[in-house]
Design a protein around this motif. Structure first.
Motif, short mmCIF file in Angstrom:
data_model
loop_
_atom_site.label_atom_id
_atom_site.label_comp_id
_atom_site.label_asym_id
_atom_site.label_seq_id
_atom_site.Cartn_x
_atom_site.Cartn_y
_atom_site.Cartn_z
N SER A 162 -13.12 6.37 -43.39
CA SER A 162 -12.30 5.48 -42.56
C SER A 162 -12.34 5.85 -41.09
O SER A 162 -11.84 5.11 -40.24
CB SER A 162 -10.85 5.53 -43.05
OG SER A 162 -10.33 6.86 -42.87
N GLY A 163 -12.92 7.02 -40.79
CA GLY A 163 -12.93 7.50 -39.42
C GLY A 163 -11.81 8.48 -39.13
O GLY A 163 -11.79 9.12 -38.08
N ASP A 164 -10.86 8.60 -40.07
CA ASP A 164 -9.79 9.59 -39.92
C ASP A 164 -10.35 11.00 -40.13
O ASP A 164 -11.45 11.17 -40.69
CB ASP A 164 -8.67 9.33 -40.93
CG ASP A 164 -7.94 8.02 -40.66
OD1 ASP A 164 -8.03 7.54 -39.52
OD2 ASP A 164 -7.30 7.50 -41.59
N GLU A 165 -9.60 11.97 -39.71
CA GLU A 165 -10.03 13.37 -39.86
C GLU A 165 -9.01 14.16 -40.68
O GLU A 165 -7.81 13.90 -40.63
CB GLU A 165 -10.16 14.05 -38.49
CG GLU A 165 -11.31 13.54 -37.66
CD GLU A 165 -11.39 14.30 -36.35
OE1 GLU A 165 -12.43 14.17 -35.67
OE2 GLU A 165 -10.42 15.01 -36.00
N GLU A 166 -9.54 15.14 -41.39
CA GLU A 166 -8.71 16.17 -42.01
C GLU A 166 -9.13 17.50 -41.42
O GLU A 166 -10.31 17.84 -41.40
CB GLU A 166 -8.88 16.18 -43.53
CG GLU A 166 -8.29 14.97 -44.22
CD GLU A 166 -8.33 15.09 -45.73
OE1 GLU A 166 -8.91 16.09 -46.23
OE2 GLU A 166 -7.80 14.19 -46.42
N ARG A 167 -8.17 18.25 -40.89
CA ARG A 167 -8.46 19.51 -40.22
C ARG A 167 -7.76 20.66 -40.91
O ARG A 167 -6.59 20.54 -41.30
CB ARG A 167 -8.04 19.42 -38.75
CG ARG A 167 -8.82 18.39 -37.96
CD ARG A 167 -8.41 18.36 -36.49
NE ARG A 167 -7.03 17.97 -36.30
CZ ARG A 167 -6.61 16.70 -36.25
NH1 ARG A 167 -7.49 15.71 -36.39
NH2 ARG A 167 -5.35 16.41 -36.05
N ASN A 168 -8.47 21.76 -41.04
CA ASN A 168 -7.92 22.94 -41.70
C ASN A 168 -8.33 24.19 -40.93
O ASN A 168 -9.51 24.36 -40.58
CB ASN A 168 -8.44 23.03 -43.14
CG ASN A 168 -7.87 24.24 -43.86
OD1 ASN A 168 -6.67 24.37 -44.05
ND2 ASN A 168 -8.75 25.14 -44.26
N ALA A 169 -7.37 25.04 -40.66
CA ALA A 169 -7.65 26.29 -39.94
C ALA A 169 -8.22 27.32 -40.90
O ALA A 169 -7.55 27.73 -41.86
CB ALA A 169 -6.39 26.82 -39.28
N SER A 170 -9.46 27.74 -40.66
CA SER A 170 -10.08 28.77 -41.50
C SER A 170 -9.53 30.15 -41.19
O SER A 170 -9.49 31.02 -42.05
CB SER A 170 -11.60 28.76 -41.29
OG SER A 170 -12.15 27.52 -41.64
N TRP A 171 -9.13 30.36 -39.93
CA TRP A 171 -8.57 31.64 -39.51
C TRP A 171 -7.10 31.46 -39.15
O TRP A 171 -6.73 30.51 -38.48
CB TRP A 171 -9.28 32.17 -38.27
CG TRP A 171 -10.71 32.54 -38.45
CD1 TRP A 171 -11.41 32.64 -39.63
CD2 TRP A 171 -11.65 32.87 -37.42
NE1 TRP A 171 -12.69 33.00 -39.40
CE2 TRP A 171 -12.88 33.16 -38.05
CE3 TRP A 171 -11.57 32.95 -36.04
CZ2 TRP A 171 -14.02 33.52 -37.33
CZ3 TRP A 171 -12.69 33.31 -35.31
CH2 TRP A 171 -13.90 33.60 -35.96
#
Length: 208
Positions: A31-40
């Motif tokens: 859809s063009g949306d993003e999912e972001r996750n902090a690896s650190w």
């Protein structure tokens, strides 16, 4: 791997380049949306000290420092001129700069901390390498001239008597960053005009 309690030359680190690094995973959906996750959970600092070399003597000092650390093998102290105090760069250190804990009546040791705040968000950084002679301590805003000590190799403040329950413990200090070389090779270029240069000398923060 050992850590050498020696600081990289200040006159070279002053002209270096670098700062904090984060690692974030970003997944772009159909859809063009993003999912972001902090690896650190915490940032890690990187520097390139080649930018601080201005003279042939600087180059010789870097080579000697590199050899004495056995390349990447041993860590050392580094002064990040953009972030080396518990307060703003233009201000003088004060014992109330950073809150490092609340007394319980039993705990007698507290690690030095620096808080980074922007709006409603904040991140707390553990300070492991305070500079000897710069640490100031206060209890409930009152500076303490004695009754405590600090381990400059770990950043832990120890009180002779545990602070009472509910007492705010704060500190002011200068600090270094524990780093190591991030290369086992120095690629030195010699020429007649500049008397020598190195294209890149990366350092990376040591996290434990």
């Amino acid at each position: 791997m050992a850590f050498h309690e020696v600081r990289f030359p200040d006159n070279i680190s002053r002209g270096a380049r670098g700062g904090p690094e984060r690692r974030t995973q970003i997944v772009e959906l159909a859809s063009g949306d993003e999912e972001r996750n902090a690896s650190w959970a915490n940032s890690r600092r990187r520097y390139d000290i080649a930018y601080g070399i201005r003279r042939a003597d600087d180059l010789a000092a870097v080579v000697a420092f590199f050899e004495a650390r056995n390349g990447r093998l041993h860590g050392f102290r580094y002064k990040d001129w953009a972030d080396y105090k518990s307060c703003a760069p233009s201000q003088a250190i004060d014992a109330t700069d950073q809150q490092i804990g609340i007394g319980t009546g039993a705990a007698a040791s507290f690690p030095l901390l620096k808080n980074y705040t922007s709006g409603a968000q904040a991140w707390t950084r553990a300070i492991a390498k305070p500079v000897a002679g710069t640490v100031r301590i206060a209890l409930d805003g009152v500076a303490q001239m004695s009754g405590w000590s600090v381990d400059t190799t770990t950043g832990v403040v120890s009180f002779d008597t545990a602070p009472g329950a509910g007492i705010a413990i704060s500190a002011g200090f200068e600090f270094d960053v524990p780093v190591r070389f991030d290369t086992d090779t120095l690629d030195v270029t010699l020429d007649l005009e500049r008397l020598g240069s190195i294209t890149s000398i990366p350092l990376i923060e040591i996290r434990r």
